[in-house]
Design an enzyme around this catalytic site. Sequence first.
Site, PDB file in Angstrom:
ATOM      1  N   GLY A 221      -4.810   6.238   0.215  1.00 30.97           N
ATOM      2  CA  GLY A 221      -6.055   5.501   0.408  1.00 30.97           C
ATOM      3  C   GLY A 221      -7.170   6.420   0.868  1.00 30.97           C
ATOM      4  O   GLY A 221      -8.306   6.346   0.393  1.00 30.97           O
TER       5      GLY A 221
ATOM      6  N   ARG B 239      -6.831  12.595   2.852  1.00 33.81           N
ATOM      7  CA  ARG B 239      -5.388  12.831   2.686  1.00 33.81           C
ATOM      8  C   ARG B 239      -5.126  13.451   1.319  1.00 33.81           C
ATOM      9  O   ARG B 239      -4.231  14.286   1.165  1.00 33.81           O
ATOM     10  CB  ARG B 239      -4.606  11.529   2.866  1.00 33.81           C
ATOM     11  CG  ARG B 239      -3.102  11.766   3.118  1.00 33.81           C
ATOM     12  CD  ARG B 239      -2.348  10.447   3.343  1.00 33.81           C
ATOM     13  NE  ARG B 239      -3.001   9.636   4.325  1.00 33.81           N
ATOM     14  CZ  ARG B 239      -3.175   8.310   4.217  1.00 33.81           C
ATOM     15  NH1 ARG B 239      -2.694   7.651   3.187  1.00 33.81           N
ATOM     16  NH2 ARG B 239      -3.800   7.647   5.145  1.00 33.81           N
TER      17      ARG B 239
ATOM     18  N   ARG C 195     -18.340   9.140  -5.305  1.00 26.53           N
ATOM     19  CA  ARG C 195     -18.131   8.288  -4.117  1.00 26.53           C
ATOM     20  C   ARG C 195     -17.241   8.949  -3.061  1.00 26.53           C
ATOM     21  O   ARG C 195     -16.614   8.250  -2.247  1.00 26.53           O
ATOM     22  CB  ARG C 195     -17.524   6.938  -4.504  1.00 26.53           C
ATOM     23  CG  ARG C 195     -18.486   6.038  -5.240  1.00 26.53           C
ATOM     24  CD  ARG C 195     -17.831   4.750  -5.658  1.00 26.53           C
ATOM     25  NE  ARG C 195     -18.796   3.914  -6.353  1.00 26.53           N
ATOM     26  CZ  ARG C 195     -19.349   2.820  -5.814  1.00 26.53           C
ATOM     27  NH1 ARG C 195     -19.023   2.444  -4.609  1.00 26.53           N
ATOM     28  NH2 ARG C 195     -20.225   2.118  -6.496  1.00 26.53           N
TER      29      ARG C 195
ATOM     30  N   ARG D 256       1.770   5.700  -4.657  1.00 24.20           N
ATOM     31  CA  ARG D 256       0.914   5.553  -3.480  1.00 24.20           C
ATOM     32  C   ARG D 256       1.572   6.223  -2.277  1.00 24.20           C
ATOM     33  O   ARG D 256       2.784   6.088  -2.065  1.00 24.20           O
ATOM     34  CB  ARG D 256       0.692   4.061  -3.214  1.00 24.20           C
ATOM     35  CG  ARG D 256       0.025   3.778  -1.896  1.00 24.20           C
ATOM     36  CD  ARG D 256      -0.584   2.414  -1.792  1.00 24.20           C
ATOM     37  NE  ARG D 256      -0.676   1.962  -0.414  1.00 24.20           N
ATOM     38  CZ  ARG D 256      -1.472   2.513   0.497  1.00 24.20           C
ATOM     39  NH1 ARG D 256      -2.239   3.540   0.208  1.00 24.20           N
ATOM     40  NH2 ARG D 256      -1.493   2.054   1.743  1.00 24.20           N
ATOM     41  N   VAL D 257       0.782   6.967  -1.514  1.00 24.66           N
ATOM     42  CA  VAL D 257       1.271   7.580  -0.267  1.00 24.66           C
ATOM     43  C   VAL D 257       0.339   7.102   0.850  1.00 24.66           C
ATOM     44  O   VAL D 257      -0.724   7.660   1.073  1.00 24.66           O
ATOM     45  CB  VAL D 257       1.338   9.127  -0.355  1.00 24.66           C
ATOM     46  CG1 VAL D 257       2.570   9.565  -1.112  1.00 24.66           C
ATOM     47  CG2 VAL D 257       0.103   9.736  -1.036  1.00 24.66           C
TER      48      VAL D 257
ATOM     49  N   SER E 260      -0.424   4.640   4.718  1.00 21.60           N
ATOM     50  CA  SER E 260       0.013   4.304   6.068  1.00 21.60           C
ATOM     51  C   SER E 260       0.224   2.791   6.131  1.00 21.60           C
ATOM     52  O   SER E 260      -0.323   2.043   5.312  1.00 21.60           O
ATOM     53  CB  SER E 260      -1.026   4.748   7.097  1.00 21.60           C
ATOM     54  OG  SER E 260      -2.254   4.084   6.889  1.00 21.60           O
TER      55      SER E 260
ATOM     56  N   MET F 231      -2.351  -2.426   2.398  1.00 21.00           N
ATOM     57  CA  MET F 231      -3.406  -3.182   1.716  1.00 21.00           C
ATOM     58  C   MET F 231      -3.552  -2.910   0.209  1.00 21.00           C
ATOM     59  O   MET F 231      -4.550  -3.327  -0.371  1.00 21.00           O
ATOM     60  CB  MET F 231      -4.760  -2.920   2.410  1.00 21.00           C
ATOM     61  CG  MET F 231      -4.770  -3.334   3.870  1.00 21.00           C
ATOM     62  SD  MET F 231      -6.346  -3.020   4.695  1.00 21.00           S
ATOM     63  CE  MET F 231      -7.397  -4.228   3.912  1.00 21.00           C
ATOM     64  N   GLU F 232      -2.589  -2.227  -0.420  1.00 20.13           N
ATOM     65  CA  GLU F 232      -2.795  -1.871  -1.833  1.00 20.13           C
ATOM     66  C   GLU F 232      -1.601  -2.070  -2.765  1.00 20.13           C
ATOM     67  O   GLU F 232      -1.796  -2.247  -3.989  1.00 20.13           O
ATOM     68  CB  GLU F 232      -3.219  -0.384  -1.958  1.00 20.13           C
ATOM     69  CG  GLU F 232      -4.586  -0.045  -1.408  1.00 20.13           C
ATOM     70  CD  GLU F 232      -4.576   0.218   0.084  1.00 20.13           C
ATOM     71  OE1 GLU F 232      -3.458   0.389   0.629  1.00 20.13           O
ATOM     72  OE2 GLU F 232      -5.633   0.243   0.713  1.00 20.13           O
TER      73      GLU F 232
ATOM     74  N   ASP G 161       1.572   2.620  13.009  1.00 19.56           N
ATOM     75  CA  ASP G 161       1.404   1.787  14.203  1.00 19.56           C
ATOM     76  C   ASP G 161       2.341   0.591  14.080  1.00 19.56           C
ATOM     77  O   ASP G 161       2.881   0.343  13.002  1.00 19.56           O
ATOM     78  CB  ASP G 161      -0.057   1.310  14.335  1.00 19.56           C
ATOM     79  CG  ASP G 161      -0.532   0.580  13.081  1.00 19.56           C
ATOM     80  OD1 ASP G 161      -0.917   1.267  12.120  1.00 19.56           O
ATOM     81  OD2 ASP G 161      -0.469  -0.662  13.054  1.00 19.56           O
TER      82      ASP G 161
ATOM     83  N   ARG H 223       1.479  12.023  13.219  1.00 22.18           N
ATOM     84  CA  ARG H 223       1.083  11.448  11.938  1.00 22.18           C
ATOM     85  C   ARG H 223       1.143  12.513  10.848  1.00 22.18           C
ATOM     86  O   ARG H 223       1.599  12.276   9.754  1.00 22.18           O
ATOM     87  CB  ARG H 223      -0.342  10.884  12.069  1.00 22.18           C
ATOM     88  CG  ARG H 223      -0.591   9.694  11.217  1.00 22.18           C
ATOM     89  CD  ARG H 223      -1.906   9.043  11.575  1.00 22.18           C
ATOM     90  NE  ARG H 223      -1.856   8.395  12.867  1.00 22.18           N
ATOM     91  CZ  ARG H 223      -2.910   8.129  13.621  1.00 22.18           C
ATOM     92  NH1 ARG H 223      -4.103   8.470  13.233  1.00 22.18           N
ATOM     93  NH2 ARG H 223      -2.760   7.525  14.770  1.00 22.18           N
TER      94      ARG H 223
HETATM   95  O1  LIG Z   1      -3.652   5.014   4.868  1.00 24.43           O
HETATM   96  P1  LIG Z   1      -4.023   4.245   3.626  1.00 24.43           P
HETATM   97  O2  LIG Z   1      -3.394   4.812   2.405  1.00 24.43           O
HETATM   98  O3  LIG Z   1      -5.517   4.059   3.466  1.00 24.43           O
HETATM   99  O4  LIG Z   1      -3.383   2.778   3.816  1.00 24.43           O
HETATM  100  C1  LIG Z   1      -3.620   1.873   4.882  1.00 24.43           C
HETATM  101  O5  LIG Z   1      -4.705   2.240   5.713  1.00 24.43           O
HETATM  102  C2  LIG Z   1      -5.869   1.446   5.412  1.00 24.43           C
HETATM  103  C3  LIG Z   1      -6.217   0.594   6.621  1.00 24.43           C
HETATM  104  O6  LIG Z   1      -6.481   1.370   7.717  1.00 24.43           O
HETATM  105  C4  LIG Z   1      -5.501   0.591   4.206  1.00 24.43           C
HETATM  106  O7  LIG Z   1      -5.894   1.253   3.031  1.00 24.43           O
HETATM  107  C5  LIG Z   1      -4.005   0.503   4.362  1.00 24.43           C
HETATM  108  O8  LIG Z   1      -3.286   0.167   3.201  1.00 24.43           O
HETATM  109  O1  LIG Z   2      -3.063  -1.912   6.573  1.00 26.40           O
HETATM  110  C1  LIG Z   2      -2.601  -1.407   7.595  1.00 26.40           C
HETATM  111  C2  LIG Z   2      -2.319  -0.017   7.696  1.00 26.40           C
HETATM  112  C3  LIG Z   2      -1.812   0.501   8.860  1.00 26.40           C
HETATM  113  N1  LIG Z   2      -1.596  -0.332   9.892  1.00 26.40           N
HETATM  114  C4  LIG Z   2      -1.865  -1.660   9.815  1.00 26.40           C
HETATM  115  O2  LIG Z   2      -1.661  -2.386  10.786  1.00 26.40           O
HETATM  116  N2  LIG Z   2      -2.351  -2.160   8.660  1.00 26.40           N
END
Ligand SMILES: O=P(O)(O)O[C@H]1O[C@H](CO)[C@@H](O)[C@H]1O
Ligand SMILES: O=c1cc[nH]c(=O)[nH]1
Length: 240
Positions: free
Chosen positions: A20, A24, A43, A87-88, A90, A180-181, A204, A217
Site C-alpha cells: 500500500g 515500502r 501521484r 500484496r505485501v 500491514s 483494506m485491499e 498492531d 516493523r
Molecule cells: O500497509 P498497507 O499495505 O498500506 O496496508 C494497511 O495499511 C493501511 C492502513 O494504515 C491500509 O492500506 C491497510 O490495508
Molecule cells: O487496515 C489496517 C492495517 C493495519 N492495522 C489496522 O488496524 N488496520
Amino acid sequence: MSTHIEAKQGDIAKTVLMPGDPLRAKYIAETFLEDVKQYNTVRNAFGYTGNYKGQEISVQGTGMGIPSVMIYGEELIQEYGVENLIRVGSAGGMKKEIKIRDVVLAQAATTDSSLHRQIFNNQVDFAPIADFDLLKHAYDIGMDKNMSIRVGNVLSADRFYNAELDKQKLADYGVLAVEMEAAGLYSLAAKYNKRALALLTISDHLLTGEETTAEERQTTFNDMMIIALEAALRMEAQAN
Ligand SMILES: O=P(O)(O)O[C@H]1O[C@H](CO)[C@@H](O)[C@H]1O
Ligand SMILES: O=c1cc[nH]c(=O)[nH]1
C-alpha cells in the site's frame, strides 16, 4: 502509459509486489532488487522493476483501500500484462492467537465493501480467495525459514476507523486480521483469470492495543518481502 502508470510497454514484469505504502515499494526495490529502474512517479505511487536472483520482478505502491488497489491492479493486468499480483501489506490482529509480527497469508478476504453486490447484481455474496499455488509456495517458504506464518480469512475493511463494526463476531468466525485491499485484489484476479495473494504483517493488535516499533516493523516486514520474492521465483519456475 496507462491512466495512473507512466511505464512503457515492457517496463513491468509479469510478477508485481504491491505494498500500500509507496515508500515500502521504494524500500523493497532498494533493499532486495538489482539493476533497478523506476517506471512510475505519477501521484507518488512509486513503481520499480529490477532483478531478484536473476528474475525480473516489479514493485508497485497501490495506496490505501479497495478503490485504489483496484486502479493499479486493473491497469497492471489490462495495460501491462501482469500475471501474478502479490500484496505485501500491514494488518491489525483480530484474534488472540494472532501475534504482533506474525505474517498472515490471506487465504480468503471477507469485506464490508459493496464491491461484490455491485459486480454480481446482488445475486450472491462472492467469496474472494487467494491463488492456491501462490498460497502454497508462500506457506512452504515461510515454514522452511521458520517464520511465524498464519493462514486464514482476513477482513478487507472499507474504513480504517469503524467503531460500528462487530469485530468480535468476525473474530469468532475465524477472521484473523484486518486490512483494506485484499478482497478487491482477489476479485480482480478472479475476473481476469490471474493469480493473487496478500501477505500481511501484523503491525498492531485490535484486542491488546500492542504495536510494533519501527525497527521491529522493518525486520518482520522483511520476512514478508522475502516470502513474496521467493514465491515469485517459484511461480516463474513453474511457468517455464
Ligand atoms: O500497509 P498497507 O499495505 O498500506 O496496508 C494497511 O495499511 C493501511 C492502513 O494504515 C491500509 O492500506 C491497510 O490495508
Ligand atoms: O487496515 C489496517 C492495517 C493495519 N492495522 C489496522 O488496524 N488496520
